[in-house]
Design an enzyme around this catalytic site. Structure first.
Site, PDB file in Angstrom:
ATOM      1  CG  ASP A 143      42.905  30.396  10.000  1.00 37.22           C
ATOM      2  OD1 ASP A 143      44.346  30.648   9.353  1.00 37.22           O
ATOM      3  OD2 ASP A 143      42.709  31.033  11.217  1.00 37.22           O
ATOM      4  CB  CYS A 191      42.808  27.491  12.166  1.00 35.73           C
ATOM      5  SG  CYS A 191      42.692  29.000  12.960  1.00 35.73           S
ATOM      6  CG  HIS A 241      43.830  31.516  18.207  1.00 38.91           C
ATOM      7  ND1 HIS A 241      42.334  32.072  18.608  1.00 38.91           N
ATOM      8  CD2 HIS A 241      43.221  30.178  17.360  1.00 38.91           C
ATOM      9  CE1 HIS A 241      41.288  30.695  17.300  1.00 38.91           C
ATOM     10  NE2 HIS A 241      41.882  30.454  17.170  1.00 38.91           N
ATOM     11  CG  HIS A 262      40.716  24.637  16.111  1.00 36.52           C
ATOM     12  ND1 HIS A 262      41.701  25.095  17.512  1.00 36.52           N
ATOM     13  CD2 HIS A 262      40.759  25.505  15.725  1.00 36.52           C
ATOM     14  CE1 HIS A 262      41.597  26.492  17.378  1.00 36.52           C
ATOM     15  NE2 HIS A 262      41.277  27.312  16.269  1.00 36.52           N
ATOM     16  CG  ASN A 263      39.749  26.028  11.783  1.00 40.33           C
ATOM     17  OD1 ASN A 263      38.492  25.236  11.817  1.00 40.33           O
ATOM     18  ND2 ASN A 263      39.377  26.875  11.039  1.00 40.33           N
ATOM     19  CG  HIS A 290      38.814  25.799  19.332  1.00 39.78           C
ATOM     20  ND1 HIS A 290      37.580  26.166  18.273  1.00 39.78           N
ATOM     21  CD2 HIS A 290      39.551  27.276  19.074  1.00 39.78           C
ATOM     22  CE1 HIS A 290      37.247  27.250  18.056  1.00 39.78           C
ATOM     23  NE2 HIS A 290      38.230  28.391  18.025  1.00 39.78           N
ATOM     24  N   GLY A 291      37.662  26.067  22.371  1.00 38.19           N
ATOM     25  CA  GLY A 291      37.494  27.561  22.986  1.00 38.19           C
ATOM     26  C   GLY A 291      35.923  27.360  23.481  1.00 38.19           C
ATOM     27  N   GLY A 337      33.554  30.085  22.598  1.00 35.34           N
ATOM     28  CA  GLY A 337      33.143  29.730  21.618  1.00 35.34           C
ATOM     29  C   GLY A 337      32.034  31.456  21.774  1.00 35.34           C
TER      30      GLY A 337
END
Length: 406
Positions: A83, A86, A175, A248-249, A301-302, A304
């Site tokens: 991804d 992302c 997201h 974030h990827n 980013h979150g 987790g």
């Protein structure tokens, strides 16, 4: 610079192994699964690895942990995964809360991915890269933990936060990533390479080609998030404007090497950034601080994952009342997710405490929390095919066997 959990120097040399990069752990109280720490240690041993930073949302992933940033002199596509690009984008709706009817808006959003958008100006073929590009998935969420969510400000945490966010307005957090394009690029990379465990030389033909494809996916993912927001605005008969888009990827080139962000927000040059909770917990908007330079300009980013998808089955959703409860949250918010399996796997209990993640990042001086955001409507993929194509399963097995030490 965070708590060191890596190994370097004499111990590694006595074992006739190259010295491992020191891994720095930016957390205070958040629980981290041991498997994730083991994976982080393996990342630190990769050839050309220079420095690894991990965050409170760290959890195990397929080719390495999610919630980390790694600086290396070589390229490791498997650390980014399929991804590519992302990220999370935050938009502001031109729609006041006083005119917002929750149930009516949820009904309007159900047809989100069926709203037609003009994609005629988006190229479907890149001849220089020999890659067929389909526009069919542009403006779509995808499965897994991807979503778009209508939010409202729960609390302004700093006096100046009101200059950026309005408690009377509505916001959309999106997201998602590059969808099938990123998967196609990753599968091609796996198929043509037999040495990913050693990484790519960035100046090699394979390295330069992957970077080209990677950059295309990053832009594609950004476009996808924008088009989802456009669809949501059309559905709600309003307009929206972008506030922040944080991938974030991805990989970013620096003067010191290539930073691999896996589930870590790349926040350099960003005034604010969203950090997602779950669909039944608060999300946050934060300001990255100058100290984030020591974490390769990366933050969580979150929240987790606390439990993987398989372990969520049996923990919740065993009765009809439990399944119905999964689609509501403490603020009366609604989750649009007709897929029972996905609803269970993405339950709030699957995730860590986002508030603790924020506190850990703030303790290390990486961020300044600006606002907490409550979820009103969370749109997930309405249906999903749980049967993975046989060809993809075989490719996965080959990739896993080839990179099982990564």
């Amino acid at each position: 610079m965070g708590n060191s959990i890596g190994t370097s120097g004499p111990i590694a040399m006595r074992c006739n192994q190259p010295a491992a990069a020191v891994a720095h752990y930016f957390t205070s109280k958040s629980w981290i699964e041991g498997t994730a720490l083991e994976q982080l240690g393996e990342i630190a041993k990769l050839p050309g690895m220079l420095s690894v930073a991990s965050f409170p949302d760290l959890h195990p992933g397929k080719y390495g942990p999610v919630g980390m940033a790694a600086l290396a002199s070589r390229l490791y596509p498997q650390l980014i995964g399929n991804d590519i690009g992302c990220g999370m984008a935050l938009f502001e709706f031109d729609l006041p809360q006083r005119k917002f009817k929750l149930d009516k808006a949820a009904d309007m959003l159900r047809g989100l991915e069926n709203i037609r958008l003009d994609v005629s100006d988006v190229s479907q073929t890149d001849r220089s890269l020999d890659l067929e590009i389909s526009t069919e998935t542009l403006g779509t969420i995808g499965g897994g933990n991807h979503f778009c969510e209508i939010q409202a400000v729960e609390d302004l945490l700093e006096e100046d936060a009101g200059q950026l966010l309005d408690k009377q307005k509505l916001y959309l957090l999106v997201h998602t990533g590059s969808r099938d394009l990123g998967a196609k690029v990753f599968n091609r990379t796996i198929d043509v390479s037999c040495g990913l465990a050693e990484g790519f030389d960035p100046m090699s033909e394979a390295g330069m080609q992957w970077l080209q494809l990677h950059d295309l996916c990053v832009e594609w993912a950004k476009l996808n998030r924008r088009m989802i927001a456009q669809r949501a605005a059309v559905a709600l008969r309003t307009d929206c404007r972008l506030i922040a888009d944080i991938p974030h990827n991805l990989v970013r080139a620096t003067a010191d090497g290539y930073v691999h962000y896996k589930g870590a927000g790349a926040v350099q040059d960003s005034a604010i950034a969203p950090i997602a909770g779950s669909r039944a917990s608060l999300s946050y908007v934060v300001e990255p601080l100058a100290a984030a330079a020591k974490s390769h300009w990366a933050i969580s980013h979150g929240a987790g994952r606390k439990y993987d998808r398989r372990n969520m089955h049996g923990r919740t959703g065993s009765t009809r009342s439990e399944r119905e409860a999964l689609l509501r949250n403490p603020w009366g918010g609604i989750a649009i997710c007709d897929d029972r399996k996905l609803a269970i796997e993405e339950a709030a209990g699957a995730y860590k405490n986002a508030g603790q993640v924020i506190a850990d990042l703030a303790d290390h001086g990486l961020i300044r929390p600006l606002a907490s955001m409550k979820p009103l409507i969370t749109y997930k993929k309405v249906s999903i095919d749980h049967e993975e194509p046989k060809k993809d399963r075989m490719r996965d097995r080959r990739a896993s066997g080839r990179h099982r030490d990564v």
